[in-house]
Design an enzyme around this catalytic site. Sequence first.
Site, PDB file in Angstrom:
ATOM      1  N   SER A  15       0.922  -1.198   0.040  1.00 30.10           N
ATOM      2  CA  SER A  15      -0.049  -0.151  -0.019  1.00 30.10           C
ATOM      3  C   SER A  15       0.838   1.264   0.058  1.00 30.10           C
ATOM      4  O   SER A  15       1.989   1.167   0.079  1.00 30.10           O
ATOM      5  CB  SER A  15      -0.949   0.042   1.043  1.00 30.10           C
ATOM      6  OG  SER A  15      -0.284   0.201   2.432  1.00 30.10           O
ATOM      7  N   ASP A 237      12.383   3.115   3.042  1.00 28.85           N
ATOM      8  CA  ASP A 237      11.388   3.139   4.161  1.00 28.85           C
ATOM      9  C   ASP A 237      11.978   2.909   5.257  1.00 28.85           C
ATOM     10  O   ASP A 237      11.634   3.291   6.383  1.00 28.85           O
ATOM     11  CB  ASP A 237      10.057   2.482   3.449  1.00 28.85           C
ATOM     12  CG  ASP A 237      10.464   1.019   2.995  1.00 28.85           C
ATOM     13  OD1 ASP A 237      11.365   0.474   3.201  1.00 28.85           O
ATOM     14  OD2 ASP A 237       9.521   0.334   2.686  1.00 28.85           O
ATOM     15  N   THR A 259       5.779  -5.711   5.828  1.00 28.92           N
ATOM     16  CA  THR A 259       5.791  -7.034   4.728  1.00 28.92           C
ATOM     17  C   THR A 259       7.061  -7.685   5.081  1.00 28.92           C
ATOM     18  O   THR A 259       7.387  -8.780   4.967  1.00 28.92           O
ATOM     19  CB  THR A 259       5.770  -6.227   3.348  1.00 28.92           C
ATOM     20  OG1 THR A 259       4.441  -5.523   3.138  1.00 28.92           O
ATOM     21  CG2 THR A 259       5.804  -7.243   2.330  1.00 28.92           C
ATOM     22  N   GLN A 304       0.413 -12.065   5.055  1.00 26.04           N
ATOM     23  CA  GLN A 304      -0.458 -11.280   4.106  1.00 26.04           C
ATOM     24  C   GLN A 304      -0.944 -12.124   2.951  1.00 26.04           C
ATOM     25  O   GLN A 304      -1.940 -12.123   2.557  1.00 26.04           O
ATOM     26  CB  GLN A 304       0.479 -10.039   3.570  1.00 26.04           C
ATOM     27  CG  GLN A 304       0.799  -9.073   4.360  1.00 26.04           C
ATOM     28  CD  GLN A 304       1.987  -8.093   3.989  1.00 26.04           C
ATOM     29  OE1 GLN A 304       2.376  -8.219   2.939  1.00 26.04           O
ATOM     30  NE2 GLN A 304       2.005  -6.916   4.685  1.00 26.04           N
TER      31      GLN A 304
END
Length: 489
Positions: A15, A237, A259, A304
């Site tokens: 996302s 990130d 993730t 996930q």
Amino acid sequence: MTFRNCVAVDLGASSGRVMLARYERECRSLTLREIYRFNNGLHSQNGYVTWDVDSLESAIRLGLNKVCEEGIRIDSIGIDTWGVDFVLLDLQGKRVGLPVAYRDSRTNGLMTQAQQQLGKRDIYQRSGIQFLPFNTLYQLRALTEQQPELIPHIAHALLMPDYFSYRLTGKMNWEYTNATTTQLVNINSDDWDESLLAWSGANKAWFGRPTHPGNVIGHWICPQGNEIPVVAVASHDTASAVIASPLNGSRAAYLSSGTWSLMGFESQTPFTNDTALAANITNEGGAEGRYRVLKNIMGLWLLQRVLQERQINDLPALIAATQALPACRFTINPNDDRFINPDEMCSEIQAACRETAQPIPESDAELARCIVDSLALLYADVLHELAQLRGEDFSQLHIVGGGCQNALLNQLCADACGIRVIAGPVEASTLGNIGIQLMTLDELNNVDDFRQVVSTTANLTTFTPNPDSEIAHYVAQIHSTRQTKELCA
């Protein structure tokens, strides 16, 4: 009152979001507001696993326009994304080839080939980066070997955050923290390593010298005509997430949980000795010249995929059912390459258990239990490796990112590691992105100054280790078995 309005574009593998941060100088308070959230994911195109960068760019622009439509004066913008992936451009700035994702199989076998031809130790001494089969080093080798017809058209190679900054500003930049994830940056010079580039088949002219976080790349012109600075933040990130980790002292470790799970510690110097190489430790670039000494762990990607395959929408109910099950009945190695992108994650987990003569997790809760137990056990192993590497135990572990909302995994981590866990902030990558922007705007002095702001404004939850838990006993049993084997060796 003096306010600053900064916008963070934070893209993850599943996302993305455009977040508005409002910083009040006098009381040093920081508030976040989500402006726009959108999906990201893998696509299949011409036989490759790819990213839809056009859709992502449209979503970024839509989010920025929403801020402007509210009449908010934006002081700066920053973009962070995942690492290793890139976009190729020609002289006119048009894309060459496809934006292939790191989970594509085109790099199969190339990491082993590099180690055989260049020497594993030499690669590590040059880059200081963990060996992962999808590092940019191997992606470029795959591209230049498998699609040589593209090479004459390539003028530039931009990593993902640099590409989106370029699309907003028309200016190219190669940000240092993300560049180090490629395994192509020389750890001594902070510039691209010519030997590694040569093996990859890439031309050094495709890249500019990496720049450290905190410079203005260029300006985005909003619909109202205002020129807004786009700042080179710590664009990987995880680098941004570490900036926002309220680390307290040198004995604190961090775990950026999403993730991927990335566990490590900050250091003024890299670790590239034989112990680090044997443990496959990475020395990624951080803000202010610090190193993020860490190890990549497959993370919540496994969960996930199970949620997706089993079409599970009620995660809290699943976690509650998972918590009711006994610990460590089924365990796997989450870092096994078989879990990078299998056709069916549930079947792959079951096969791994079957091959090791364990019970087979069948229900949704059993699969989830297998994943969280296995992650917690791997966290304990990695934390032990990191402590041995630096010669000192850790006193606490900060879990940041979206995964820190999983209270069950946080407690299992505390129990397995035997260490106090502090969970939060959730939006760590966004906050770290904002932190560099505020430093660039001269609102904050440095990373430590920003962490004080985070400590006073973020919601943090502490998890105390329970030495009597099932997983703690399981870890103690494993350690006892290992020590016995070492004595008998």
